[in-house]
Design an enzyme around this catalytic site. Sequence first.
Site, short mmCIF file in Angstrom:
data_model
loop_
_atom_site.label_atom_id
_atom_site.label_comp_id
_atom_site.label_asym_id
_atom_site.label_seq_id
_atom_site.Cartn_x
_atom_site.Cartn_y
_atom_site.Cartn_z
N PRO A 1 0.76 -1.20 -0.05
CA PRO A 1 -0.33 0.55 0.15
C PRO A 1 1.35 1.54 -0.04
O PRO A 1 1.77 1.39 1.21
CB PRO A 1 -0.93 -0.10 1.91
CG PRO A 1 -0.99 -1.59 1.86
CD PRO A 1 0.28 -2.31 1.20
N GLU A 2 0.88 2.18 -0.85
CA GLU A 2 1.21 3.19 -1.04
C GLU A 2 0.33 4.47 -0.58
O GLU A 2 -0.64 3.66 0.05
CB GLU A 2 1.95 3.43 -2.58
CG GLU A 2 2.74 2.87 -2.92
CD GLU A 2 3.18 3.00 -4.56
OE1 GLU A 2 3.44 3.55 -5.12
OE2 GLU A 2 3.49 1.64 -5.07
#
Length: 281
Positions: free
Chosen positions: A2-3
């Site tokens: 997840p960014e």
Amino acid sequence: MPELPEVETTRRGLLSAVKGRHIESVELRRADLRMPFPRRLAAKLAGATILDVRRRAKYLLLDLSTRDILLVHLGMSGSFSVLHSDEHTPRTHDHELFELDNGTRMVFHDPRRFGVIDLLPKTAETTHKLLAHLGPEPLSDAFSETYLKTALSKRSGPIKTALMDQKLVVGVGNIYASESLFKARIHPAEIAAKSAKKAAAIIPSVRTTLEAAIASGGSTLRDYVGANGSGGYFQHEFLVYERDGKPCFVCGTTIQHLVQAGRSSYFCPRCQQNRATRRKP
DNA sequence: CAAGAATCCTGTCAGC
DNA sequence: TGCTGACAGGATTCTT
């Protein structure tokens, strides 16, 4: 992982689901994440109220009534979702369960265990090891042309690697670095110092990429799901990421792929032809 | 100091 | 079908 967009999507979902809720109990099914979760601190969580859910970089920060902050990082494969307790049977890799006072539980799920959970006093937010050396938020005014120009001008490595450096700017990972550079029409291998003069183009490219991804609920490639357990949709809008061999949406040229610092980069060789190694005419 | 490689861990997929 | 190796959203630590 997840960014930023995935973490922000998780934050928003968590906020509406758990703000004001009391934590009744915590079950640590596995403590050996990237850092061992401090088991003795788990007891401090029971009885605490969740006052707010914030985000700094790719970290989720849950403000508790005990003047502590529950810090959560999703690593490469993590998710943090809220489920009805009586409908949830712990699955493989559901490592920590936080039972809330309304019959729901927050579940930290992370197959690769690159994620982190920690508990810190609110007073330590700016000095905590994981938070102290982070760069500016890309969607804030601190990520300014002046700042970026100066920061990039000191670097001799490629621009793509620089954008992924959380000390330079936070939240941009492997997907959104490639996507942002395509929008800015900069080759990922261009030396960062040379890209410095293009700071004015890089900033809106990064911002619009991240904002569009947030609007789509993030990108789901394999593991990621948001706080409500459903995935994002931005993977359908990738311009270059994992599109090697396919035609550029702008010019039709075949998208190419290279490896930088061990990570895959994707780019259009025509739209982004200002590579560092280009010979002078 | 800065940049790249190796590392943590598990799952998946391509190729044989 | 089953095995092997490569690779995957991150970030730290160790080498150059």
